[in-house]
Design an enzyme around this catalytic site. Structure first.
Site, PDB file in Angstrom:
ATOM      1  N   ASP A  86     -25.917 -57.536 -69.791  1.00  0.00           N
ATOM      2  CA  ASP A  86     -25.020 -57.633 -70.940  1.00  0.00           C
ATOM      3  C   ASP A  86     -23.850 -56.663 -70.781  1.00  0.00           C
ATOM      4  OD1 ASP A  86     -26.437 -59.536 -72.234  1.00  0.00           O
ATOM      5  OD2 ASP A  86     -27.449 -58.177 -73.615  1.00  0.00           O
ATOM      6  N   MET A 143     -23.347 -52.182 -85.175  1.00  0.00           N
ATOM      7  CA  MET A 143     -22.296 -53.203 -85.307  1.00  0.00           C
ATOM      8  C   MET A 143     -21.556 -53.057 -86.637  1.00  0.00           C
ATOM      9  SD  MET A 143     -24.339 -56.470 -83.694  1.00  0.00           S
ATOM     10  CE  MET A 143     -25.996 -55.970 -84.107  1.00  0.00           C
ATOM     11  N   LYS A 176     -21.795 -60.840 -74.024  1.00  0.00           N
ATOM     12  CA  LYS A 176     -21.076 -61.476 -75.133  1.00  0.00           C
ATOM     13  C   LYS A 176     -20.803 -60.454 -76.208  1.00  0.00           C
ATOM     14  CE  LYS A 176     -25.355 -63.796 -76.103  1.00  0.00           C
ATOM     15  NZ  LYS A 176     -26.204 -63.589 -77.090  1.00  0.00           N
TER      16      LYS A 176
HETATM   17  N1  SAH Z   1     -30.027 -53.401 -78.235  1.00  0.00           N
HETATM   18  C1  SAH Z   1     -29.011 -52.398 -78.475  1.00  0.00           C
HETATM   19  C2  SAH Z   1     -28.109 -52.769 -79.648  1.00  0.00           C
HETATM   20  C3  SAH Z   1     -27.262 -53.990 -79.391  1.00  0.00           C
HETATM   21  S1  SAH Z   1     -26.229 -54.370 -80.748  1.00  0.00           S
HETATM   22  C4  SAH Z   1     -29.685 -51.052 -78.715  1.00  0.00           C
HETATM   23  O1  SAH Z   1     -30.911 -50.995 -78.875  1.00  0.00           O
HETATM   24  O2  SAH Z   1     -28.995 -50.040 -78.704  1.00  0.00           O
HETATM   25  C5  SAH Z   1     -24.718 -53.612 -80.265  1.00  0.00           C
HETATM   26  C6  SAH Z   1     -24.437 -52.397 -81.118  1.00  0.00           C
HETATM   27  O3  SAH Z   1     -25.219 -51.300 -80.667  1.00  0.00           O
HETATM   28  C7  SAH Z   1     -23.023 -51.901 -81.054  1.00  0.00           C
HETATM   29  O4  SAH Z   1     -22.174 -52.624 -81.910  1.00  0.00           O
HETATM   30  C8  SAH Z   1     -23.190 -50.469 -81.519  1.00  0.00           C
HETATM   31  O5  SAH Z   1     -23.348 -50.404 -82.922  1.00  0.00           O
HETATM   32  C9  SAH Z   1     -24.521 -50.107 -80.889  1.00  0.00           C
HETATM   33  N2  SAH Z   1     -24.344 -49.422 -79.608  1.00  0.00           N
HETATM   34  C10 SAH Z   1     -24.739 -49.836 -78.401  1.00  0.00           C
HETATM   35  N3  SAH Z   1     -24.472 -48.912 -77.461  1.00  0.00           N
HETATM   36  C11 SAH Z   1     -23.884 -47.878 -78.082  1.00  0.00           C
HETATM   37  C12 SAH Z   1     -23.391 -46.601 -77.686  1.00  0.00           C
HETATM   38  N4  SAH Z   1     -23.442 -46.193 -76.414  1.00  0.00           N
HETATM   39  N5  SAH Z   1     -22.876 -45.800 -78.638  1.00  0.00           N
HETATM   40  C13 SAH Z   1     -22.827 -46.161 -79.927  1.00  0.00           C
HETATM   41  N6  SAH Z   1     -23.282 -47.348 -80.368  1.00  0.00           N
HETATM   42  C14 SAH Z   1     -23.805 -48.191 -79.470  1.00  0.00           C
END
Ligand code: SAH
Length: 245
Positions: free
Chosen positions: A35, A168, A56
């Site tokens: 991803d 998000m 995506k």
């Molecule tokens: N599965 C992922 C989340 C996916 S949804 C997890 O467990 O972290 C995508 C959202 O995750 C982004 O919009 C943001 O809110 C958050 N996110 C992912 N990576 C991030 C990062 N390095 N720093 C801050 N927020 C992050």
């Protein structure tokens, strides 16, 4: 041939926050489907694997989920060792369970490997204890971005006594603020907004519920970011630099 897909969490970004099990899976992989939010630096653990990007990002170019499903199935049926690599934890706002269910229904064995989810990583990297004793009795992970645009139960969230961690949320700051204020959360409730958690470019903006949208704008907060809303967000920042030095 025992077809199998490893559904692996790549963690929040810092490659050193990968689990040993994730590294083992990447070492063995012949195909790695990744991803957008996965830090490409973690691919150093893949030896000669074919890397397939199927990211995506919300609102941008997208790979349909059905296509990802079919591609995983095709590679697995070819007997390849497939790693499906997702940012954070595959089961936290990652659609990992949909992919696991679909593969199982098609007779493919799935091995699940946890990743450190961005919300937990971001808070800890900023010295915020999400469940500080006497301050927060728990933590609630939410997204402001629902599939059917249904609204959240803001009063329950505002009054539940748990720290809120919002995924998000960058494009929805005004809705979140309005919902929580209407739900009875104090306007002064501390908020921390953490962008690119665990990466060298991590940035952090401290604010309050009432001011978070304006503050985020002034700060030019960008996705990916998580929001931490709750009394714990006011915790003094640890002297992380000193600790690291
Ligand atoms: N599965 C992922 C989340 C996916 S949804 C997890 O467990 O972290 C995508 C959202 O995750 C982004 O919009 C943001 O809110 C958050 N996110 C992912 N990576 C991030 C990062 N390095 N720093 C801050 N927020 C992050």
């Amino acid at each position: 041939m025992n077809a199998k897909v490893w559904l692996v969490g790549a963690g929040p970004g810092d490659p050193e926050l990968l689990t040993l099990k994730a590294v083992k899976a990447l070492n063995q992989a012949e195909i790695v489907m990744i991803d957008d939010l996965v830090n490409p630096a973690v691919l150093e653990h893949c030896q000669g694997a074919r890397i397939v990007s199927v990211g995506k990002r919300g609102g941008c170019r997208s790979t349909p989920q059905a296509f990802i499903h079919r591609l995983m199935l095709r590679y697995a049926r070819q007997g390849k060792c497939v790693v499906r690599l997702k940012g954070g934890d595959p089961f936290i706002f990652g659609r990992g369970s949909e992919e696991a269910d679909w593969l199982s229904e098609h007779g493919i064995e799935v091995e699940l490997v946890n990743g450190i989810t961005a919300g937990l990583a971001g808070a800890t990297q900023c010295g915020i204890p999400l469940t500080l004793r006497g301050v927060a009795r728990g933590v609630t992970l939410i997204t402001a971005h629902t599939q059917d645009d249904s609204s959240l139960n803001w009063s329950a969230l505002a009054q539940g006594g748990t720290t809120l961690v919002v995924y998000m949320g960058v494009a929805k700051l005004a809705d979140i603020r309005d919902g929580l204020l209407a739900g009875g959360m104090p306007a002064t409730m501390p908020v921390a907004m953490i962008e690119n958690a665990s990466l060298p470019q991590q940035r952090e903006c401290r604010s309050s519920l009432a001011a978070m949208q304006q503050d985020a704008q002034a700060f030019q907060l960008k996705s990916p970011a998580i929001l931490v809303i709750g009394a714990v967000a006011a915790q003094a920042q640890l002297q992380l630099e000193a600790l690291r030095a």
